[in-house]
Enzyme design. Structure first.
Site, PDB file in Angstrom:
ATOM      1  N   LYS A  27       0.841  -1.211   0.000  1.00 53.23           N
ATOM      2  CA  LYS A  27       0.000   0.000   0.000  1.00 53.23           C
ATOM      3  C   LYS A  27       0.869   1.252   0.000  1.00 53.23           C
ATOM      4  CE  LYS A  27      -1.864   1.719   4.089  1.00 53.23           C
ATOM      5  NZ  LYS A  27      -1.645   3.147   4.320  1.00 53.23           N
ATOM      6  N   ASN A  28       1.819   1.283   0.941  1.00 53.29           N
ATOM      7  CA  ASN A  28       2.570   2.531   1.120  1.00 53.29           C
ATOM      8  C   ASN A  28       3.623   2.766   0.034  1.00 53.29           C
ATOM      9  OD1 ASN A  28       0.964   3.125   3.234  1.00 53.29           O
ATOM     10  ND2 ASN A  28       2.432   2.568   4.833  1.00 53.29           N
ATOM     11  N   ARG A  97      -4.221  10.381   4.147  1.00 46.56           N
ATOM     12  CA  ARG A  97      -2.966  11.099   4.308  1.00 46.56           C
ATOM     13  C   ARG A  97      -2.203  11.163   2.983  1.00 46.56           C
ATOM     14  NH1 ARG A  97      -0.173  14.477   7.782  1.00 46.56           N
ATOM     15  NH2 ARG A  97       2.044  14.144   7.580  1.00 46.56           N
ATOM     16  N   CYS A 121      -5.757   8.188   9.140  1.00 42.63           N
ATOM     17  CA  CYS A 121      -6.098   7.666  10.457  1.00 42.63           C
ATOM     18  C   CYS A 121      -5.704   8.664  11.533  1.00 42.63           C
ATOM     19  CB  CYS A 121      -5.367   6.340  10.677  1.00 42.63           C
ATOM     20  SG  CYS A 121      -6.049   4.987   9.723  1.00 42.63           S
ATOM     21  N   ARG A 126       0.195  14.540  13.175  1.00 42.43           N
ATOM     22  CA  ARG A 126       0.552  14.459  11.758  1.00 42.43           C
ATOM     23  C   ARG A 126       0.600  15.826  11.058  1.00 42.43           C
ATOM     24  NH1 ARG A 126      -2.018   9.028   9.245  1.00 42.43           N
ATOM     25  NH2 ARG A 126       0.028   8.870   8.325  1.00 42.43           N
ATOM     26  N   PRO A 127       1.451  16.739  11.543  1.00 42.28           N
ATOM     27  CA  PRO A 127       1.575  18.037  10.864  1.00 42.28           C
ATOM     28  C   PRO A 127       2.269  17.870   9.512  1.00 42.28           C
ATOM     29  CG  PRO A 127       3.237  17.835  12.579  1.00 42.28           C
ATOM     30  CD  PRO A 127       2.388  16.597  12.655  1.00 42.28           C
ATOM     31  N   ILE A 128       2.322  18.944   8.721  1.00 43.34           N
ATOM     32  CA  ILE A 128       2.974  18.841   7.412  1.00 43.34           C
ATOM     33  C   ILE A 128       4.121  19.847   7.281  1.00 43.34           C
ATOM     34  CG2 ILE A 128       0.909  17.890   6.308  1.00 43.34           C
ATOM     35  CD1 ILE A 128       0.431  20.575   5.006  1.00 43.34           C
ATOM     36  N   ASP A 310       3.695   0.652  12.204  1.00 43.14           N
ATOM     37  CA  ASP A 310       2.488   0.076  11.598  1.00 43.14           C
ATOM     38  C   ASP A 310       2.191  -1.338  12.105  1.00 43.14           C
ATOM     39  OD1 ASP A 310       2.267   2.401  10.215  1.00 43.14           O
ATOM     40  OD2 ASP A 310       2.989   1.618   8.312  1.00 43.14           O
ATOM     41  N   ILE A 332       6.869   6.892  17.222  1.00 45.94           N
ATOM     42  CA  ILE A 332       6.647   7.644  15.975  1.00 45.94           C
ATOM     43  C   ILE A 332       5.391   8.521  16.061  1.00 45.94           C
ATOM     44  CG2 ILE A 332       6.314   7.477  13.462  1.00 45.94           C
ATOM     45  CD1 ILE A 332       9.061   6.487  14.323  1.00 45.94           C
ATOM     46  N   ARG A 403      -9.040   0.123   4.222  1.00 47.69           N
ATOM     47  CA  ARG A 403      -8.156   1.158   3.653  1.00 47.69           C
ATOM     48  C   ARG A 403      -6.815   0.560   3.232  1.00 47.69           C
ATOM     49  NH1 ARG A 403      -7.077   6.071   7.070  1.00 47.69           N
ATOM     50  NH2 ARG A 403      -5.788   6.224   5.247  1.00 47.69           N
TER      51      ARG A 403
HETATM   52  N1  EPU Z   1       5.853  14.589  10.951  1.00 47.35           N
HETATM   53  C1  EPU Z   1       5.930  15.916  11.299  1.00 47.35           C
HETATM   54  N2  EPU Z   1       5.861  16.853  10.296  1.00 47.35           N
HETATM   55  C2  EPU Z   1       5.710  16.499   8.986  1.00 47.35           C
HETATM   56  C3  EPU Z   1       5.640  15.139   8.632  1.00 47.35           C
HETATM   57  C4  EPU Z   1       5.705  14.187   9.644  1.00 47.35           C
HETATM   58  O1  EPU Z   1       6.071  16.250  12.476  1.00 47.35           O
HETATM   59  O2  EPU Z   1       5.659  17.407   8.143  1.00 47.35           O
HETATM   60  C5  EPU Z   1       5.919  13.557  12.000  1.00 47.35           C
HETATM   61  C6  EPU Z   1       4.616  12.747  12.068  1.00 47.35           C
HETATM   62  O3  EPU Z   1       3.631  13.422  12.814  1.00 47.35           O
HETATM   63  C7  EPU Z   1       5.095  11.463  12.697  1.00 47.35           C
HETATM   64  C8  EPU Z   1       6.514  11.302  12.132  1.00 47.35           C
HETATM   65  O4  EPU Z   1       6.909  12.596  11.670  1.00 47.35           O
HETATM   66  O5  EPU Z   1       5.150  11.620  14.083  1.00 47.35           O
HETATM   67  C9  EPU Z   1       6.618  10.327  10.980  1.00 47.35           C
HETATM   68  O6  EPU Z   1       5.661  10.651   9.972  1.00 47.35           O
HETATM   69  P1  EPU Z   1       5.898  10.322   8.433  1.00 47.35           P
HETATM   70  O7  EPU Z   1       5.819  11.604   7.673  1.00 47.35           O
HETATM   71  O8  EPU Z   1       7.112   9.489   8.296  1.00 47.35           O
HETATM   72  O9  EPU Z   1       4.626   9.438   8.110  1.00 47.35           O
HETATM   73  P2  EPU Z   1       3.708   9.524   6.839  1.00 47.35           P
HETATM   74  O10 EPU Z   1       4.496   9.758   5.628  1.00 47.35           O
HETATM   75  O11 EPU Z   1       2.550  10.403   7.132  1.00 47.35           O
HETATM   76  C10 EPU Z   1       3.866   6.969   6.277  1.00 47.35           C
HETATM   77  C11 EPU Z   1       2.904   5.827   6.116  1.00 47.35           C
HETATM   78  C12 EPU Z   1       2.340   5.448   7.471  1.00 47.35           C
HETATM   79  C13 EPU Z   1       3.503   5.051   8.377  1.00 47.35           C
HETATM   80  C14 EPU Z   1       4.518   6.199   8.464  1.00 47.35           C
HETATM   81  C15 EPU Z   1       5.749   5.854   9.275  1.00 47.35           C
HETATM   82  C16 EPU Z   1       1.957   6.114   3.928  1.00 47.35           C
HETATM   83  C17 EPU Z   1       0.767   6.433   3.116  1.00 47.35           C
HETATM   84  N3  EPU Z   1       1.809   6.220   5.244  1.00 47.35           N
HETATM   85  O12 EPU Z   1       3.116   8.038   6.818  1.00 47.35           O
HETATM   86  O13 EPU Z   1       1.513   4.318   7.252  1.00 47.35           O
HETATM   87  O14 EPU Z   1       3.022   4.762   9.667  1.00 47.35           O
HETATM   88  O15 EPU Z   1       4.936   6.579   7.129  1.00 47.35           O
HETATM   89  O16 EPU Z   1       6.373   4.726   8.773  1.00 47.35           O
HETATM   90  O17 EPU Z   1       3.007   5.765   3.410  1.00 47.35           O
HETATM   91  C18 EPU Z   1      -0.225   2.812   7.746  1.00 47.35           C
HETATM   92  O18 EPU Z   1       0.042   2.224   6.685  1.00 47.35           O
HETATM   93  O19 EPU Z   1      -1.011   2.344   8.608  1.00 47.35           O
HETATM   94  C19 EPU Z   1       0.385   4.112   8.007  1.00 47.35           C
HETATM   95  C20 EPU Z   1      -0.098   4.972   8.905  1.00 47.35           C
END
Ligand code: EPU
Length: 422
Positions: A27-28, A97, A121, A126-128, A310, A332, A403
């Site tokens: 998926k990811n 997301r 979820c 999860r800020p950006i 995950d 995380i 999902r």
């Molecule tokens: N974070 C920030 N600011 C940002 C981006 C992230 O503070 O701008 C923080 C997040 O809040 C979190 C940490 O950094 O605490 C890691 O977040 P990351 O950005 O790595 O996660 P993501 O890209 O949103 C992907 C997967 C998630 C998986 C995470 C970590 C996808 C679609 N989603 O999310 O998958 O948990 O990486 O490995 O690829 C799942 O499949 O159930 C799932 C949630």
């Protein structure tokens, strides 16, 4: 796809699992790869893409951007030649997301993009900010306008970008954005997750020049254009982990094909310590479990190659039926213990130490109950607990599970579980 919003899973526990599974495509990896299809005007074929709600929503979002997509026999035939959009469909974007992962490819293709805060979820804040900071470093202009955020990449310039945290999504956005950006972009402290490597491999198969994915530094030399390709994302390491944990719960012997065993190294080590038997041959993992489980003592999530967040809820659930105490730390996300009250309804004994740490006290048996999936992986952990529990477990909110899992009930039924969707 037979998913509906108000589906439930009904599980009669106590059946062992036997047989083999060909694990679904990741998926990811599939989601950012689908978004990166916007970067080429030539035809792309993506093979073995999972039939899951997030992929379905990504297809709808891309179609709204003018991308032609045909889905046939698990493959996607994608043609972005006519893509014309620059504003994400807000309602769809809020469903997941990964809509955010379109930012890099949209900005590259259209030079401007407007997005809303993405959905997904509720497992943390999860800020950006990391995505935005990294794009700003590449001279992308960013304007906030209430709920909308506008980006202007007309004056973007390749540069060195150091990420505050090794964010998977931010790394994937910058890789996509800079693949066609003139000059050399370097990402320091990138995410090293296998899905980042898959995205880089996909783009390289289209003529991109990306090196270092999977290491501490990724270098991208922008090219003028990307051509079409035929690509198969790797097997899903979290779906692989889910089957492994299902067998550890239910007992039996299962062969998992299309896996990359080293991607699940931490999980496999833990399962062996808990009493499971593991055999590895090429891309096949065979797991068997015949005796009761003992606690591994400690499970702590971290960035790859550490234990994946995950799989945390599923291992927390499994620890509930292992003798002894297990300390589980989530490093995380802030809110990934959502499922604990549901597990407690089934008889689990869990003590919260603080927001990021709990101690699980193993019990002999769980009992079937009416429980609710509150997020994707937590939902899966309830299904797995139901395979083991005495009596009937009803897991509502199956849409969370849909999902990310390609008809989880069919996979488990084929292995001998008694689970049905209503
Ligand atoms: N974070 C920030 N600011 C940002 C981006 C992230 O503070 O701008 C923080 C997040 O809040 C979190 C940490 O950094 O605490 C890691 O977040 P990351 O950005 O790595 O996660 P993501 O890209 O949103 C992907 C997967 C998630 C998986 C995470 C970590 C996808 C679609 N989603 O999310 O998958 O948990 O990486 O490995 O690829 C799942 O499949 O159930 C799932 C949630």
């Amino acid at each position: 796809m037979k998913y509906k919003k108000n589906n439930k899973f009904i599980i009669h526990g106590g059946k062992q699992l036997h047989g083999e599974v060909f694990v679904q495509g990741s998926k990811n990896a599939s989601l950012p790869i689908m978004s990166a299809c916007l970067l080429s005007k030539e035809k792309i074929v993506l093979k073995h893409i999972p039939d899951i709600v997030d992929v379905h929503n990504m297809i709808l979002i891309l179609k709204k951007l003018g991308v032609k997509i045909i889905k046939r026999n698990g493959n996607l035939y994608i043609n972005s030649q006519q893509a014309n959009g620059e504003k994400l469909d807000c309602k769809l974007a809020k469903t997941m997301r990964s809509s955010l992962f379109l930012l890099g490819s949209m900005l590259s293709r259209f030079k401007t993009a407007t997005i809303t805060a993405p959905g997904g979820c509720k497992i943390g804040k999860r800020p950006i900010d990391i995505h935005i900071q990294a794009l700003k470093k590449l001279n992308v202009k960013v304007f906030n306008d209430g709920e909308l955020i506008h980006f202007d990449a007309s004056k973007a310039k390749a540069s060195k970008v150091k990420l505050r945290l090794a964010s998977v999504g931010a790394t994937e956005n910058i890789i996509q954005f800079s693949s066609l950006l003139e000059g050399k972009t370097v990402i320091e402290n990138p995410a090293k997750e296998p899905e980042v490597v898959d995205l880089a491999n996909f783009l390289n198969s289209m003529g991109a020049k990306i090196t270092g994915a999977g290491t501490n530094k990724i270098t991208i030399y922008g090219v003028k254009s990307l051509y079409g390709t035929i690509y198969t994302p790797a097997g899903d390491r979290i779906a692989t982990g889910t089957i492994l944990i299902a067998v550890a719960f239910a007992g039996g012997k299962v062969e998992i094909k299309n896996s990359i065993p080293e991607q699940n190294e931490k999980l496999l080590q833990i399962l062996v310590k808990m009493g499971c038997k593991i055999k590895i041959k090429n891309d096949i993992i065979t797991i068997s479990k015949t005796s009761s489980l003992k606690s591994v003592g400690e499970i702590a999530t971290g960035y790859y190659p550490n234990f994946p967040t995950d799989l945390q809820s599923m291992m927390l659930a499994l620890s509930c039926v292992a003798s002894g105490k297990t300390c589980v730390s989530e490093n995380i996300f802030e809110n990934r213990f959502l499922t604990i009250p549901e597990l407690e309804k089934m008889g689990a004994n869990i003590t919260k130490i603080h927001e990021k740490q709990v101690v699980v006290n193993g019990v002999k048996m769980l009992t079937g109950a009416k429980v609710k999936a509150l997020d994707l992986r937590g939902g899966a952990s309830l299904v797995l607990a139901g395979l083991y529990a005495k009596g009937v477990t009803e897991v509502s909110n199956a849409h969370f599970i849909d999902r990310g899992y390609d008809h989880l009930e069919d996979v488990l039924t084929k292995l001998g579980a008694d689970i049905r969707r209503i």
